[in-house]
Design a protein around this motif. Structure first.
Motif: not given
Length: 139
Positions: A21-24, A52-55
């Motif tokens: 759904f998109g790129d971060f 993903v952020l928590l990892d």
């Protein structure tokens, strides 16, 4: 302007995470999202990003969030309230609006977040603002 087309892409250390759904783009003190045209950014997609952020970041991390709205998509503004009830790692957000309609949507979202939300018109403005947040000063 997309992050990859900006001067910051080569200047700032980052990791790119691609979702359906998109790129971060994950940087030291902030993230930049660029969601795809026409998607609905719902709670399930937010949870996927949070995983993903928590990892990626260390425990107890605090970051800024830049929503680079180069494409048109939808989000339910009240999801900000859900997010703040469950998570507290975003200290402030910037929304880059390239159209009057997106600016108006960002104004509505501003009423649903407990943290500072700055409406910007350029990627330069948003990055400069996030980099200078008092929460990240080294004093």
């Amino acid at each position: 302007m997309r992050f990859e087309q900006s001067k910051y892409f080569n200047l700032l250390t980052h990791s790119k995470v691609e979702f359906s759904f998109g790129d971060f783009y994950l940087l030291d003190n902030f993230i930049i999202s660029e969601l795809h045209e026409g998607i609905h950014f719902d709670w399930d997609k937010i949870q996927e990003v949070i995983g993903v952020l928590l990892d990626y970041y260390e425990s107890g991390f605090k970051i800024g969030y830049i929503s680079n709205r180069v494409e048109s998509y939808s989000i339910e503004p009240q999801l900000w309230m859900n997010f703040h009830e469950d998570y507290d790692f975003i200290v402030a957000s910037a929304v880059i609006s390239y159209t009057d309609f997106n600016y108006m949507n960002a104004t509505i979202e501003k009423h649903f977040t407990k943290n500072s939300l700055k409406r910007c018109t350029t990627l330069d403005e948003a990055i400069h603002w996030v980099q200078n947040l008092k929460e990240f000063s080294q004093n």
